[in-house]
Design a protein around this motif. Structure first.
Motif, short mmCIF file in Angstrom:
data_model
loop_
_atom_site.label_atom_id
_atom_site.label_comp_id
_atom_site.label_asym_id
_atom_site.label_seq_id
_atom_site.Cartn_x
_atom_site.Cartn_y
_atom_site.Cartn_z
N CYS A 143 0.84 -1.12 -0.04
CA CYS A 143 -0.04 0.03 -0.02
C CYS A 143 0.86 1.37 0.14
O CYS A 143 0.54 2.26 -0.54
N ALA A 144 2.05 1.25 0.64
CA ALA A 144 2.90 2.17 0.71
C ALA A 144 3.41 2.62 -0.83
O ALA A 144 3.48 3.80 -1.29
N ASP A 145 3.59 1.68 -1.58
CA ASP A 145 4.06 1.72 -2.95
C ASP A 145 3.05 2.47 -3.67
O ASP A 145 3.09 3.40 -4.51
N LEU A 146 1.71 2.05 -3.39
CA LEU A 146 0.39 2.51 -4.09
C LEU A 146 0.41 4.09 -3.77
O LEU A 146 0.08 4.88 -4.55
N LEU A 147 0.54 4.52 -2.54
CA LEU A 147 0.23 5.74 -2.00
C LEU A 147 1.36 6.67 -2.53
O LEU A 147 0.97 7.74 -2.88
N LYS A 148 2.61 6.29 -2.64
CA LYS A 148 3.47 7.00 -3.34
C LYS A 148 3.34 7.43 -4.95
O LYS A 148 3.63 8.49 -5.18
N LEU A 149 2.97 6.22 -5.39
CA LEU A 149 2.45 6.56 -7.01
C LEU A 149 1.42 7.81 -7.05
O LEU A 149 1.41 8.38 -7.79
N MET A 150 0.37 7.61 -6.28
CA MET A 150 -0.74 8.41 -6.18
C MET A 150 -0.40 9.90 -5.73
O MET A 150 -0.99 10.92 -6.37
N ARG A 151 0.78 10.00 -4.81
CA ARG A 151 1.15 11.29 -4.43
C ARG A 151 2.02 11.99 -5.40
O ARG A 151 1.86 13.24 -5.48
N ASP A 152 2.59 11.01 -6.17
CA ASP A 152 3.62 11.59 -7.32
C ASP A 152 2.90 11.98 -8.67
O ASP A 152 3.04 12.96 -9.08
N LYS A 153 1.57 11.42 -8.69
CA LYS A 153 0.85 11.73 -10.00
C LYS A 153 -0.70 11.86 -9.63
O LYS A 153 -1.54 11.03 -9.75
N PRO A 154 -1.00 12.94 -8.83
CA PRO A 154 -2.37 13.07 -8.19
C PRO A 154 -3.27 13.20 -9.26
O PRO A 154 -3.16 13.77 -10.26
N GLY A 155 -4.53 12.41 -8.92
CA GLY A 155 -5.51 12.47 -9.78
C GLY A 155 -5.41 11.62 -11.12
O GLY A 155 -6.40 11.44 -11.81
N THR A 156 -4.46 10.90 -11.14
CA THR A 156 -4.06 10.19 -12.59
C THR A 156 -4.83 8.72 -12.44
O THR A 156 -4.84 7.87 -13.19
N LEU A 157 -4.73 8.13 -11.18
CA LEU A 157 -5.11 6.80 -10.74
C LEU A 157 -6.67 6.66 -10.32
O LEU A 157 -7.27 7.81 -10.10
N PHE A 175 -11.00 5.80 1.77
CA PHE A 175 -9.76 5.78 1.74
C PHE A 175 -8.80 7.07 1.25
O PHE A 175 -7.97 7.58 1.89
N ALA A 176 -9.63 7.56 0.37
CA ALA A 176 -9.01 8.89 -0.42
C ALA A 176 -9.12 9.85 0.84
O ALA A 176 -8.10 10.74 0.71
N SER A 177 -9.99 10.15 1.43
CA SER A 177 -10.21 11.05 2.37
C SER A 177 -9.18 11.03 3.53
O SER A 177 -8.52 11.96 4.24
N ALA A 178 -9.16 9.67 4.11
CA ALA A 178 -7.99 9.51 5.37
C ALA A 178 -6.73 9.71 4.66
O ALA A 178 -5.71 10.22 5.40
N ALA A 179 -6.22 9.17 3.59
CA ALA A 179 -4.80 9.18 2.97
C ALA A 179 -4.77 10.52 2.41
O ALA A 179 -3.30 10.86 2.24
N LYS A 180 -5.52 11.50 2.13
CA LYS A 180 -5.51 12.80 1.63
C LYS A 180 -5.08 12.66 0.10
O LYS A 180 -3.67 13.26 -0.13
N VAL A 181 -5.53 11.96 -0.53
CA VAL A 181 -5.03 11.42 -1.98
C VAL A 181 -6.45 11.76 -2.83
O VAL A 181 -7.33 11.82 -2.52
N ASP A 182 -5.86 11.97 -4.07
CA ASP A 182 -6.99 12.17 -5.17
C ASP A 182 -6.81 11.21 -6.02
O ASP A 182 -5.89 10.60 -6.93
N MET A 183 -8.14 10.34 -6.30
CA MET A 183 -8.01 9.35 -7.26
C MET A 183 -9.59 9.57 -7.88
O MET A 183 -10.63 9.85 -7.11
N VAL A 184 -9.80 8.69 -9.15
CA VAL A 184 -10.98 8.89 -9.86
C VAL A 184 -11.87 7.79 -9.45
O VAL A 184 -11.39 6.55 -9.71
N HIS A 185 -13.09 7.95 -9.27
CA HIS A 185 -14.11 6.85 -9.08
C HIS A 185 -14.58 6.57 -10.66
O HIS A 185 -15.09 7.37 -11.31
#
Length: 330
Positions: A143-157, A175-185
């Motif tokens: 999950c750490a790998d996934l979060l790093k990718l999401m934070r490196d490329k916000p809104g692309t996953l 999950f998105a709210s807790a981790a403060k990441v942007d992902m598309v549903h």
């Protein structure tokens, strides 16, 4: 004298009605019972409902049919049972989705989730599993790998779900709210299409419900990064919780399954059905099936009273989560 006669007559009528009710309960069940589910064949609801049906058939020697009436997030099935005759032969295999999430998600329902049903038993706590397709993301191992990718490329996953406002959607929103990441549903019409999208590389992840998720992981088609339950699942002992793997302390996103009858179900029939269901789900063999194959935590107290308390609490909880997600269905 007339008043005395009237009181005697009323007492006799009440006694006769009670005798008829007892006689009906003694004869019940005398024919086929239908358990209506609001989700497709092969879904977690369908798998569990059929298991319950097999056990009831063995106990009472009457056919128990599972009938999938899909559509509108389970509302079609719920409406059907809400309108059914309260004779003990029609039940709903409901979920937190149908009876705690949908009231907040839909602007108007054709039934009242609290007053148009009789609660029979709560059937367990159901988590989601965060899945990825290893062919699409071979470098993501944790999950750490996934979060790093999401934070490196916000809104692309993006992440798939079984429908707008479903637990598979809301787990992702939490999950998105807790981790403060942007992902598309990306919503799909059920578990099958959503899983097909994940395996086909159309979506990056899927917070799938435990039973079908476990099957896909053990079949080698997907990798599980985390589970949304408070503790690890015995069916996937090497998969950490979201709280552990994603460094999100306290994160939990689970729903429940429960059996409902129509409102005004005779108390004696309701009690008889409830007692049999509680007996079935409380056996060591059934509990092992739940935990080891379905990833479902058996209810500590399956009784109607406990069910009513949990249901009331969840109506408030899921209303808040739906608000956070922004999900709404006309």
């Amino acid at each position: 004298m007339r008043q005395v006669l009237k009181k005697v007559t009323l007492a006799l009528v009440a006694s006769a009605a009670c005798s008829v009710a007892i006689a009906q309960a003694d004869k019940w069940p005398s024919r086929s019972i239908t358990i209506v589910g609001g989700f497709p064949n092969g879904s977690g609801v369908d798998i569990y409902a059929r298991k319950i049906g097999e056990a009831l058939t063995a106990a009472w020697n009457v056919p128990v049919v599972v009938d999938a009436k899909t559509g509108a997030g389970g509302n079609i099935a719920s409406d059907m049972v809400a309108r059914a005759q309260p004779d003990g032969y029609t039940y709903l295999f409901g979920t937190a989705g149908t009876h705690a999430i949908n009231p907040a998600l839909y602007k108007k329902l054709s039934f009242d989730v609290e007053n148009d049903f009789t609660r029979i038993a709560i059937l367990g706590d159901v988590p989601n599993v965060l899945l990825i397709n290893p062919k699409k993301h071979p470098d993501i191992k944790t999950c750490a790998d996934l979060l790093k990718l999401m934070r490196d490329k916000p809104g692309t996953l993006n992440y798939g779900s079984t429908g707008n406002g479903a637990s598979t959607h809301l787990a992702g929103a939490q999950f998105a709210s807790a981790a403060k990441v942007d992902m598309v549903h990306v919503p799909y019409r059920g578990q099958g299409p959503a899983m097909t999208a994940l395996l086909g590389g159309d979506v990056d992840m899927f917070f799938n419900q435990s039973a079908p998720a476990i099957a896909s992981v053990k079949g080698g088609r997907t990798i599980a990064l985390a589970v949304t339950s408070p503790t690890r699942l015995s069916a996937l002992p090497d998969v950490p919780t979201v709280a552990e793997a994603c460094n999100l302390p306290g994160f939990v996103s689970t729903t429940w399954y429960g059996l409902f009858g129509p409102a005004k179900l005779p108390a004696d029939i309701s009690a008889k059905m409830s007692a049999e269901i509680v007996k079935i789900v409380s056996t060591p063999e059934f509990k092992a099936w739940l935990t080891d194959t379905q990833g479902i935590t058996p209810a500590a107290d399956p009784s109607p009273a406990a069910f009513a308390r949990i249901h009331k609490e969840d109506l408030k909880k899921w209303a808040e989560i739906v608000k956070i997600s922004g999900a709404q269905v006309d």
